[in-house]
Write an enzyme that holds these catalytic residues in place. Structure first.
Site, short mmCIF file in Angstrom:
data_model
loop_
_atom_site.label_atom_id
_atom_site.label_comp_id
_atom_site.label_asym_id
_atom_site.label_seq_id
_atom_site.Cartn_x
_atom_site.Cartn_y
_atom_site.Cartn_z
N ARG A 213 -25.32 -13.62 -33.07
CA ARG A 213 -24.89 -12.90 -31.88
C ARG A 213 -23.58 -13.53 -31.40
NH1 ARG A 213 -30.51 -13.59 -31.39
NH2 ARG A 213 -31.67 -11.62 -31.19
N LYS A 255 -33.00 -15.80 -25.20
CA LYS A 255 -33.90 -15.04 -24.33
C LYS A 255 -35.35 -15.17 -24.77
CE LYS A 255 -30.62 -11.54 -22.70
NZ LYS A 255 -30.33 -10.09 -22.60
N HIS A 347 -20.93 -6.88 -32.18
CA HIS A 347 -22.26 -6.34 -32.46
C HIS A 347 -22.26 -5.57 -33.79
CE1 HIS A 347 -26.33 -5.09 -31.41
NE2 HIS A 347 -26.02 -3.93 -31.97
N ARG A 350 -22.57 -8.06 -36.52
CA ARG A 350 -23.97 -8.52 -36.64
C ARG A 350 -24.82 -7.47 -37.35
NH1 ARG A 350 -28.38 -11.45 -34.66
NH2 ARG A 350 -29.99 -10.22 -33.62
N HIS A 373 -34.70 -11.57 -34.32
CA HIS A 373 -35.29 -10.41 -33.64
C HIS A 373 -36.66 -10.77 -33.09
CE1 HIS A 373 -32.76 -7.49 -36.31
NE2 HIS A 373 -32.11 -7.85 -35.23
N TYR A 383 -34.18 -1.16 -42.21
CA TYR A 383 -34.82 -0.82 -43.49
C TYR A 383 -35.10 0.68 -43.58
CZ TYR A 383 -35.54 -5.36 -45.66
OH TYR A 383 -35.34 -6.55 -46.30
#
Length: 406
Positions: A213, A255, A347, A350, A373, A383
């Site tokens: 990130r 987070k 982003h 990523r 994740h 996927y």
């Protein structure tokens, strides 16, 4: 105050009812939940009796009837709700700032007991007409709904007025698409040869090779990079926000627990870190700028301070702009179709990293871990997208076997 059991018209008053000398009626009762003696007033007896009915219904349903509770606004409720949460300081500041800027003066002053579903829907519709994205409205909803749900649990209101109100308000979020392999190769080749942007080649290689990130990337210190073990350790991120002390850099924890991870390096990533160390030395970027106890940042601006999050995106925007201008001129000279790069952000980089790993059919649980994740659903989306594309290509390929040669 008159304490007569009859009013001035001779009507018999019930227990707790009184007719006052100022012409008003009052009803005094005890809230069975709190034990407090409370009083309500009305201009006439029919109005008082309606209030008595509502009080009786509230007490039957265990709804609090305390006057202070009845006066509670949505703003006050939100403050009470926030006090129940354990949040990182940066997250708490983000919540309170969004509430202050988007909700406080819009519907925040409405009394909780008077909140209706129509209030919430009208507010979301207003945000939608103002051009806010669905994701922004959803974020606000995710603060509003649980606060009102707490009011239901506390027997302040019977039903949550925000329930089922989110609907399809707001403009759809812009679809973020990963770079294709040819696009990725063209961008990196351009950067590698460019006299100005080649200094960012190692950083871009690391972004695509690790899927970090933006905050994790700019927060990297050399202590996090183990070139011998060929690992990158992630246990913090760098943010630039006002946490009550003005806009400045802060170190923040991930987070979720899944954000803490150790990522193995590929050979390309290892070389990129070695090249980045050389670039820092050549440019004299060795200043020990310290932020919340962290120093020795890998990626720094000319000032020796860490890169701003916006600076990373600006670098990417400028690279794409420069590439596309060169591509337009080249295509014109070579009499071919122009193949421009799309807008690229941190982003997107990523997402591209995640897509490349998925294309290699990396074990999905391993990919979830590397990307940090919290929920595997996010990893599965990549996927599923690959699976859909493969099925489409497979079906189209069948046409080749059915082709008729003339």
């Amino acid at each position: 105050m008159a304490n007569s059991r009859k009013d001035h018209k001779g009507r018999k008053l019930r227990e707790g009812e009184s007719w006052r000398s100022d012409g008003r009626y009052s009803y005094r009762y005890t809230d069975i939940r709190t034990g407090k003696r409370l009083t309500v007033y009305a201009q006439d007896l029919p109005e008082l009796r309606e209030k008595e009915k509502q009080i009786a219904k509230d007490m039957e349903d265990n709804i609090l009837t305390d006057g202070a509770i009845k006066k509670m606004t949505l703003n006050t409720l939100f403050s009470r709700y926030m006090a129940t949460l354990e949040l990182a300081e940066s997250t708490r500041t983000n919540y309170t700032n969004i509430w202050k800027n988007r909700v406080k003066d819009e519907i925040g002053n409405i009394k909780v007991i008077q909140m209706l579903p129509s209030h919430v829907k009208a507010y979301y519709a207003k945000l939608s007409k103002a051009g806010y994205a669905y994701s922004t409205i959803k974020f606000i909803h995710n603060m509003l709904y649980p606060a009102l749900e707490m009011a239901v649990d506390d027997d302040i209101i019977r039903k949550n007025p925000a329930k089922g109100s989110i609907s399809d308000y707001g403009r759809p979020a812009e679809k973020r698409t990963a770079l294709t392999i040819p696009q990725q190769e063209k961008m990196l080749a351009f950067v590698h040869k460019h006299n100005v942007y080649n200094a960012y080649y190692p950083m871009l290689t690391i972004m695509i090779g690790t899927g970090l990130r933006c905050g994790e990337l700019i927060g990297l210190t050399w202590k996090d990079v183990d070139t011998k073990a060929r690992t990158v350790s992630i246990d913090h991120q760098l943010i630039y926000k006002n946490l009550g002390d003005g806009c400045r850099f802060h170190i923040s924890t991930p987070k979720t627990d899944s954000g803490v991870r150790t990522i193995p390096m590929t050979q390309d990533v290892l070389k990129a870190f070695e090249d980045q160390r050389k670039i820092n030395f050549m440019l004299g970027k060795g200043k020990d700028v310290e932020i919340d106890g962290y120093k020795g940042f890998v990626f720094m601006a000319k000032t020796g301070r860490p890169l701003m999050p916006s600076a990373v995106n600006n670098v990417l925007y400028n690279i794409v702009d420069a590439y596309n201008k060169t591509e337009v001129m080249s295509a014109k000279k070579e009499h071919r179709k122009v193949e421009l790069l799309p807008k690229i952000s941190a982003h997107i980089m990523r997402h591209t990293a995640c897509t490349r790993m998925a294309e290699c059919r990396m074990d999905i649980k391993v990919l979830q871990y590397i990307m940090g994740h919290a929920h595997i659903d996010v990893t599965m989306e990549v996927y599923n997208h690959l699976g859909d594309r493969a099925r489409i290509e497979s079906e189209i390929a069948k046409l080749d076997s059915m082709a008729v040669n003339f």
